[in-house]
Design an enzyme around this catalytic site. Structure first.
Site, PDB file in Angstrom:
ATOM      1  N   SER A  32       0.840  -1.191   0.000  1.00 35.48           N
ATOM      2  CA  SER A  32       0.000   0.000   0.000  1.00 35.48           C
ATOM      3  C   SER A  32       0.878   1.244   0.000  1.00 35.48           C
ATOM      4  O   SER A  32       2.078   1.166   0.215  1.00 35.48           O
ATOM      5  CB  SER A  32      -0.868   0.011   1.257  1.00 35.48           C
ATOM      6  OG  SER A  32      -1.537  -1.208   1.358  1.00 35.48           O
ATOM      7  N   ASP A  35       3.838   2.042   2.635  1.00 33.10           N
ATOM      8  CA  ASP A  35       4.382   0.851   3.282  1.00 33.10           C
ATOM      9  C   ASP A  35       5.912   0.841   3.244  1.00 33.10           C
ATOM     10  O   ASP A  35       6.539  -0.005   3.858  1.00 33.10           O
ATOM     11  CB  ASP A  35       3.879  -0.432   2.589  1.00 33.10           C
ATOM     12  CG  ASP A  35       2.478  -0.778   3.043  1.00 33.10           C
ATOM     13  OD1 ASP A  35       2.055  -0.247   4.081  1.00 33.10           O
ATOM     14  OD2 ASP A  35       1.816  -1.569   2.355  1.00 33.10           O
ATOM     15  N   LYS A  37       7.814   0.808   0.248  1.00 34.68           N
ATOM     16  CA  LYS A  37       8.303  -0.058  -0.818  1.00 34.68           C
ATOM     17  C   LYS A  37       9.547   0.509  -1.513  1.00 34.68           C
ATOM     18  O   LYS A  37      10.548  -0.169  -1.652  1.00 34.68           O
ATOM     19  CB  LYS A  37       7.193  -0.198  -1.869  1.00 34.68           C
ATOM     20  CG  LYS A  37       7.201  -1.467  -2.592  1.00 34.68           C
ATOM     21  CD  LYS A  37       5.869  -1.748  -3.258  1.00 34.68           C
ATOM     22  CE  LYS A  37       4.960  -0.569  -3.437  1.00 34.68           C
ATOM     23  NZ  LYS A  37       5.086   0.195  -4.633  1.00 34.68           N
ATOM     24  N   GLY A 113       0.858   0.941  -5.333  1.00 34.81           N
ATOM     25  CA  GLY A 113      -0.193   0.294  -4.543  1.00 34.81           C
ATOM     26  C   GLY A 113      -1.533   0.966  -4.641  1.00 34.81           C
ATOM     27  O   GLY A 113      -2.497   0.497  -4.058  1.00 34.81           O
ATOM     28  N   HIS A 114      -1.620   2.049  -5.390  1.00 37.48           N
ATOM     29  CA  HIS A 114      -2.898   2.753  -5.451  1.00 37.48           C
ATOM     30  C   HIS A 114      -3.955   1.907  -6.119  1.00 37.48           C
ATOM     31  O   HIS A 114      -3.683   1.190  -7.062  1.00 37.48           O
ATOM     32  CB  HIS A 114      -2.771   4.052  -6.231  1.00 37.48           C
ATOM     33  CG  HIS A 114      -1.724   4.934  -5.690  1.00 37.48           C
ATOM     34  ND1 HIS A 114      -1.890   5.630  -4.523  1.00 37.48           N
ATOM     35  CD2 HIS A 114      -0.482   5.196  -6.123  1.00 37.48           C
ATOM     36  CE1 HIS A 114      -0.780   6.300  -4.291  1.00 37.48           C
ATOM     37  NE2 HIS A 114       0.084   6.048  -5.234  1.00 37.48           N
ATOM     38  N   ASN A 165       7.101  -4.672   7.411  1.00 37.33           N
ATOM     39  CA  ASN A 165       8.022  -3.535   7.468  1.00 37.33           C
ATOM     40  C   ASN A 165       7.685  -2.601   8.626  1.00 37.33           C
ATOM     41  O   ASN A 165       6.621  -2.707   9.228  1.00 37.33           O
ATOM     42  CB  ASN A 165       7.948  -2.787   6.131  1.00 37.33           C
ATOM     43  CG  ASN A 165       9.053  -1.778   5.975  1.00 37.33           C
ATOM     44  OD1 ASN A 165      10.099  -1.877   6.639  1.00 37.33           O
ATOM     45  ND2 ASN A 165       8.841  -0.784   5.126  1.00 37.33           N
ATOM     46  N   LYS A 166       8.593  -1.700   8.880  1.00 33.44           N
ATOM     47  CA  LYS A 166       8.444  -0.685   9.934  1.00 33.44           C
ATOM     48  C   LYS A 166       8.401  -1.314  11.314  1.00 33.44           C
ATOM     49  O   LYS A 166       7.705  -0.834  12.218  1.00 33.44           O
ATOM     50  CB  LYS A 166       7.214   0.186   9.677  1.00 33.44           C
ATOM     51  CG  LYS A 166       7.241   0.824   8.286  1.00 33.44           C
ATOM     52  CD  LYS A 166       6.346   2.032   8.146  1.00 33.44           C
ATOM     53  CE  LYS A 166       6.486   2.600   6.724  1.00 33.44           C
ATOM     54  NZ  LYS A 166       5.647   3.756   6.480  1.00 33.44           N
ATOM     55  N   SER A 541     -26.163   4.199 -34.659  1.00 32.00           N
ATOM     56  CA  SER A 541     -24.932   3.396 -34.616  1.00 32.00           C
ATOM     57  C   SER A 541     -23.719   4.261 -34.304  1.00 32.00           C
ATOM     58  O   SER A 541     -22.869   4.525 -35.155  1.00 32.00           O
ATOM     59  CB  SER A 541     -24.723   2.588 -35.899  1.00 32.00           C
ATOM     60  OG  SER A 541     -24.891   3.368 -37.042  1.00 32.00           O
TER      61      SER A 541
END
Lengths: 636, 297
Positions: A32, A35, A37, A113-114, A165-166, A541
């Site tokens: 996300s 995060d 990345k 991550g969006h 992570n974190k 059409s």
């Protein structure tokens, strides 16, 4: 790159020898927003010494200017390449990064991550062997984590690293780590992963990235780099039957005919029996040719040139396969489709399907169900929107040989291309090859179109009058039909509005309804023309692709597209249904209206000016028929 | 397969796809080490046929003399069709990197020259030797990179690329630039040249050459158009080049690496990245991205 600098400076030849033996691992990172990345990848590049001094200087300057880490180095800035992204502080596209260690070369697909960029993740995952999914230890599993896991599983990745992570921000708490791991493993039980490795780390501080951190004494597993260096490559494509789609036929002179392609699975040697999958024609491999001499054997992944012992007719897109273990060939498939464009996927609309080197028009016959990528639940759906996934049934214009995606990625995957803009709009994975349509036999009819037309003394044709709503199409069609009738011609008028009272009464005015409306009119026009009639179609059409399809299905009948180009103002003034008023109410003028509601033809056989008297216009249509059909019967 | 074998197979696949899908492809041949690898891969991809497209060199008239000699020798030895294009308007205006600055010079002699050549021959696909590891904005470049009819690159409007399937469809006037060695790194390139014994311009190897230090770069005195400024002097020292372009814009590095393993060794132990020797990247932040949008390779 100081990890091997001793060897490099003392014995470069040994180092080079060692480099020759390296394998290649492609992995994708997903997570996300926030995060960490980019920080993680920046750290991998940093710690494997792939960052040079000048880049570091630029990084230090950038970190102070736009960084988010105060005075500290912001590793994420190494990766955010495009200026727009740097300013917004987000990653908006797939970026590829490279680093290597003594054992492996790595290609990293860094994907955003969006929510709106799911298509990029599928793109990055399509070539990856391993996925590294990031989780913020403070937040645990999010909807995004589930979505990304589903998507990498959909694309066939079987090896997962859950990078928690974190950890520094939760004081390296072991219990949190254990909880996230067990929750993830329970969630992922149905996704078909063969290996899930959960690693507690801090990208910012460097814990458990390339070496175990002092802060997680309770963790005894591998650190991230060590795991990536040793994870087994899930490559069993050698053990499967031989498959190679012919990409290019090499014919430098009359005596040589080589078939070039990349082997998707299996092993071949000269003498092996093969067959062309769709025709069933058989031969043996004569030679495997390279610039450096013939090979005794070639395996999956190699790009080769083959010659055969027999002359059989093979062209680009055909599939060579092991004799007796050939793939299915059909014009009807069932596949998962990931939609990648703002313009929705509409059932009934025609796209191009490109599978390896084979390209054919395709129609999405049905959306069997959509998959909610957040809940993984199946949901009904009539169209696929950007970033939606659906199981679809496809009708191809010509049969194609393919495998199931789960068996062989490269012979079971395809992209969908918009026929007007040429954009890549979707990605597909074959889940089932359905019985070909010729298993529904065509019945022979003894009285054919030519006979039916002869008895009427005329040549059948379809005159397709298109134009904005209230352009005067029905008025024009009526006048033309009167002229034909008075000349003794047999004709038939298909009026769009009238058909909506009967045949098409079940269709609404949405994009999907309009596409199906045009498709049915095209089919009826074809039937009527095959009965020997001159068919007049009068319907808005609005979409160029559907008009093109109508032309294609009536391929053996003369087709004339007539564009009645009445100006927006005239159409709006005639409007009795408040259609234009509603559009104007939404702030649409002539230009935006055309953009959203009507795609004018660019190559119509006849363009008529709607300001002109309809009788004059009708004469022009008659003239068109006369000059395109210079037979005596056409003297009206 | 080893990582180099995999990279080689991928590049060959890409080249064959272009030849099968396009009517009039061309390979942009810069004469540098990346071009040398591309040329070698093209020979492999189409053997025993000869390379089924021409190679185009955009000659700015400021290339190193040794590059031009090497180019002509390769065309003869390998037997490919060589097209050379120079922006004549630029020549007539006397555009020079010494007088007009690197940015303006590059715009006119390289970017405009390239567009002129692509338009002149009506190429619908052009191979380029760019690698994604070279520069940040290239990390997101597609392998099949779509260009509008006026050669513009729109980073927001690129086609997703999945598996090894490439969308090669263009409307009239539009084109594709293809980068078959996208996934190679500088080390991969050198290692492949070494393993496959691919010929390269000798300037990559150290030799005693006449250079002048100017603006922090060592510039080779390649012909009489190089005019010494007050205080400058020519030094004859062992140098080599990490990248090759136009001689007034390409800095040499002091080096004793006279063989390929020594060059690789030096590269691996070096502390500066490859493009640093080029003046054009430093002109402004994000400058490569701007150049690409305008049609530079």
């Amino acid at each position: 790159m100081s990890h091997q600098s001793e060897l490099i400076s003392e014995d470069i030849l040994s180092y080079l020898k060692q480099q020759e033996e390296k394998s290649l691992l492609r992995f994708i990172t997903c997570g996300s927003v926030d995060d960490g990345k980019s920080t993680l990848i920046g750290r991998l590049l940093w710690d494997s010494k792939m960052i040079f001094e000048d880049q570091l200087e630029a990084l230090a300057v950038d970190s102070k200017r736009v960084g988010t880490q105060g005075e500290e180095i912001d590793y994420a800035l190494l990766l955010d390449g495009l200026q727009a992204e740097r300013e917004q502080g987000i990653t908006i596209d797939v970026a590829y990064r490279y680093f290597s260690t003594a054992k492996r070369k790595f290609i990293v697909a860094d994907t955003p991550g969006h929510e709106q960029y799911t298509r990029n993740m599928v793109t990055g995952a399509s070539t990856a062997d391993v996925a590294v999914i990031l989780v913020d230890a403070r937040k645990g599993l999010l909807t995004q984590t589930r979505r990304h896991s589903y998507l990498v599983s959909l694309v066939g990745i079987r090896r997962i690293v859950l990078a928690i992570n974190k950890m520094d921000l939760i004081d390296y708490d072991q219990q949190t780590y254990i909880n996230i791991c067990s929750e993830y493993k329970a969630f992922a039980a149905d996704l078909g992963f063969e290996d899930i490795c959960c690693i507690p780390l801090s990208a910012l501080k460097g814990d458990n990235i390339i070496s175990p951190g002092d802060n997680t004494p309770w963790y005894s597993g591998p650190c991230l780099l060590q795991h990536l260096e040793t994870v087994e490559l899930p490559d069993n494509s050698h053990n499967k039957p031989f498959r190679m789609r012919v990409q290019w036929v090499n014919r430098p002179d009359l005596d040589f005919r080589g078939f070039c392609g990349t082997i998707a699975s299996g092993i071949i040697q000269p003498g092996d029996k093969i067959q062309e999958a769709s025709s069933g024609k058989q031969s043996r491999i004569a030679r495997i040719i390279t610039l450096d001499g013939d090979l005794k054997e070639a395996t999956a992944g190699q790009a080769v040139t083959l010659t055969l012992e027999d002359e059989i007719d093979i062209s680009r897109g055909d599939m060579l396969a092991a004799n007796g273990a050939q793939p299915a060939t059909s014009d009807r498939l069932q596949a998962k489709i990931v939609w990648m464009h703002d313009k929705h996927l509409l059932p009934g609309r025609s796209y191009l399907l490109k599978m390896g080197a084979a390209t054919t028009p395709v129609q999405i016959a049905e959306i069997i169900h959509k998959v909610n990528v957040n809940s993984l639940q199946k949901e009904p759906g009539k169209a696929l929107e950007l970033n939606e996934v659906g199981l679809c049934r496809l009708n191809l214009s010509s049969a194609i040989s393919c495998d199931l995606y789960q068996d062989t990625r490269l012979t079971g995957s395809f992209i969908l291309i918009d026929r007007l803009t040429n954009a890549t709009v979707g990605a597909g994975m074959v889940e089932d090859v359905l019985p070909p349509s010729d298993s529904i036999p065509w019945q022979e009819v003894e009285v054919d179109t030519a006979a039916l037309a002869d008895i009427k003394g005329q040549k059948p044709a379809v005159i397709w009058i298109t134009g904005r709503r209230y352009a005067g199409k029905t008025t024009l069609a009526n006048l033309v039909q009167k002229r034909l009738h008075s000349a003794g011609r047999h004709s038939c008028l298909l009026d769009g509005d009238n058909l909506r009272h009967g045949l098409n009464s079940d269709l609404d005015d949405t994009d999907i309804g309009q596409v199906e409306h045009i498709r049915r009119i095209g089919e009826v026009a074809k039937l009527a023309a095959e009965a020997g009639l001159i068919v007049l179609v009068a319907t808005t059409s609005a979409y160029a692709i559907e008009r093109r399809r109508a032309r294609e299905i009536t391929a053996e009948i003369d087709f004339y597209e007539v564009f009645l180009d009445s100006p927006y103002d005239i159409c709006a003034a005639r409007d009795s249904s408040d259609f234009y008023k509603k559009q104007q109410g939404q702030g649409q003028d002539d230009q935006t209206f055309s953009k959203h509601n009507y795609e004018p033809p660019t190559s119509a056989e006849l363009v008529l000016d709607g300001n002109t008297d309809p009788k004059t216009l009708a004469e022009e249509v008659i003239k068109l028929l006369e000059c395109k059909n210079p037979t005596p019967e056409w003297i009206i | 397969m080893t990582h180099l074998e995999q990279l080689e197979a991928e590049s060959i696949h890409i080249m064959r796809e272009v030849v099968a899908e396009f009517e009039n492809p061309v390979m942009l041949y810069s004469v540098g080490k990346d071009s040398a690898v591309m040329l070698h891969l093209a020979r492999k991809a189409f053997y025993p046929a000869k390379i089924p497209f021409p190679l185009l060199h955009v000659d700015t008239t400021w290339k190193f003399k040794e590059m031009i000699a090497f180019r002509d020798k390769m065309a003869e030895d390998v037997g490919f069709d060589l097209l050379v294009h120079t922006n004549q308007e630029g020549v007539e205006q006397g555009i020079s990197p010494f007088v007009h600055g690197s940015a303006r010079y590059t715009d006119i002699m390289k970017t405009d020259g390239l567009k002129q050549a692509l338009d002149k021959y009506g190429f619908d696909a052009a191979f380029g030797g760019a690698r994604r590891d070279e520069e940040k904005s290239r990390a997101k470049e597609r392998i099949f990179s779509f260009r509008s009819a006026n050669h513009r690159w729109d980073p927001k409007n690129q086609r997703p690329e999945l598996w090894n399937i490439y969308n090669a469809r263009v409307n009239k006037g539009e084109s594709i630039r293809t980068f078959p060695i996208s996934n190679w790194t500088e080390l991969d390139i050198w290692q492949y040249i070494y393993l496959e014994k691919i010929p390269i311009v000798p300037l990559y190897l150290s030799a005693v050459r006449p250079v002048v230090e100017r603006d922090g770069m060592l510039i080779l005195v390649d012909d009489e158009r190089f005019v010494l400024k007050p205080g400058e002097e020519i030094k004859n020292i062992p140098v080599r080049f990490r990248t090759l372009g136009c001689y007034p814009l390409t800095g040499a590095v002091e080096s004793n690496a006279a063989t390929l393993p020594e060059v690789i060794q030096e590269m691996l132990l070096a502390r500066t990245s490859e493009r640093q020797g080029r003046a054009i990247d430093h002109d402004q932040s994000g400058s490569m991205e701007k150049k690409k949008q305008e049609g530079y390779f």
